[in-house]
Scaffold this motif. Structure first.
Motif: not given
Length: 319
Positions: A193-206
């Motif tokens: 779940f942490r990895a999924a949230v981190v990936a979502a953060m990266e998407t929002l940054e992009t």
């Protein structure tokens, strides 16, 4: 294959079939916005404790209702509300002792840094305000939620409530992650779940938004109830906070002792939330909700825009 149904459709009467009597009356009054439980809607006329009584005299043991926490028509609640409404019922622009009595009692249950509470009438209003505060504090606009989350029905909060959207896509500033279950993350739910949230953060940054907030109900009630193992939510929350985002703990469903293990759902996971929103059980059925935040966070929001709520925190609700 059966069609997947969103949380708001699960128990709804099919209004397209029409109806007679009290059902027709409701449909004529509310139109397309009418939501009624069960294929055959029930007209309730009374309730006490854990039991509800229908117009036809049938008594139902209430396993469903997500509003009263100490039972329907609790005599102490009835007495307190009756006495206060007969004495004074006004707004929070006046000093009224019982309102501050309530707020101080509530604050003893909250994480120590959350010493400012803004009173609202609904969880929707509380979550709307929480997102606005998070954006003011973080300087970012993106929000992370789970795939079938429901957080309310204002324009802003509907955007972060995938289960409320029937045809419209999610806006660019909202990214979802799968609910925290074994189906999506295997045995190590916390890491997955942490990895999924981190990936979502990266998407929002992009996308140029950044992460203002991770907004989650700690039992993920709209996603199907994902409560265990206790503590799995903490790594994802810490990842957001380390990046400058805020964790908004939506306690509208799990708050006020409903998980059994702690007064708040976030406590089961060892989390120090940045904002807590609350509603439903807060007034045992009386419209009452609120948002708890750090004073410095609320001050940052109020530097730009004012906020007050005419009915939020009125004396009868506080009683």
């Amino acid at each position: 294959m059966s069609q997947v149904r969103q949380i708001l459709d699960m128990n709804a009467f099919d209004a397209s079939t029409g109806g007679d009597g009290a059902v027709k009356r409701r449909l004529d009054n509310l139109g397309a916005a009418s939501v009624l439980f069960y294929r055959e809607p029930i007209e309730m006329v009374a309730a006490k404790g854990a039991w509800m009584e229908a117009r036809d005299g049938t008594r139902y043991l209430d396993f469903y209702n997500n509003v009263p926490s100490v039972g329907h028509s609790h005599p102490e609640v009835v007495a307190a509300v009756s006495a206060q409404v007969a004495k004074l019922n006004t707004n929070t622009r006046y000093l009224v002792e019982i309102v501050d009595d309530y707020l101080e009692a509530l604050k003893t249950k909250l994480h120590g840094q959350l010493s400012n509470v803004v009173m609202t009438c609904s969880g929707s209003e509380a979550n709307d305000l929480a997102i606005r505060v998070a954006r003011a504090v973080s300087g970012k606009t993106g929000v992370i939620v789970t795939e079938t989350a429901y957080h309310g029905n204002t324009a802003l909060v509907t955007e972060v409530s995938p289960s409320a959207l029937k045809r419209s896509p999610l806006p660019d500033h909202v990214v979802t992650v799968p609910a925290p279950g074994a189906a999506a993350y295997g045995e190590d739910i916390a890491s997955g779940f942490r990895a999924a949230v981190v990936a979502a953060m990266e998407t929002l940054e992009t996308r140029g938004h950044g992460t203002a907030a991770f907004l989650a109900d700690s039992i993920f009630s709209s996603d199907g109830i994902f409560a265990d193992p206790a503590g799995f939510l903490l790594p994802a929350v810490e990842a957001v906070q380390e990046d400058g985002g805020l964790y908004i703990a939506d306690e509208v469903q799990p708050g006020f002792g409903r998980t059994g293990d702690a007064f708040w759902g976030y406590e089961r996971h060892g989390i120090a939330p940045d904002i807590v929103t609350m509603g439903k059980p807060m007034g045992n059925g009386f419209p009452m909700a609120g948002m708890a935040a750090r004073p410095e966070h609320l001050a940052m929001f109020c530097e730009d825009v004012g906020y007050f709520n005419t009915f939020g925190g009125n004396p009868v609700a506080a009683a």
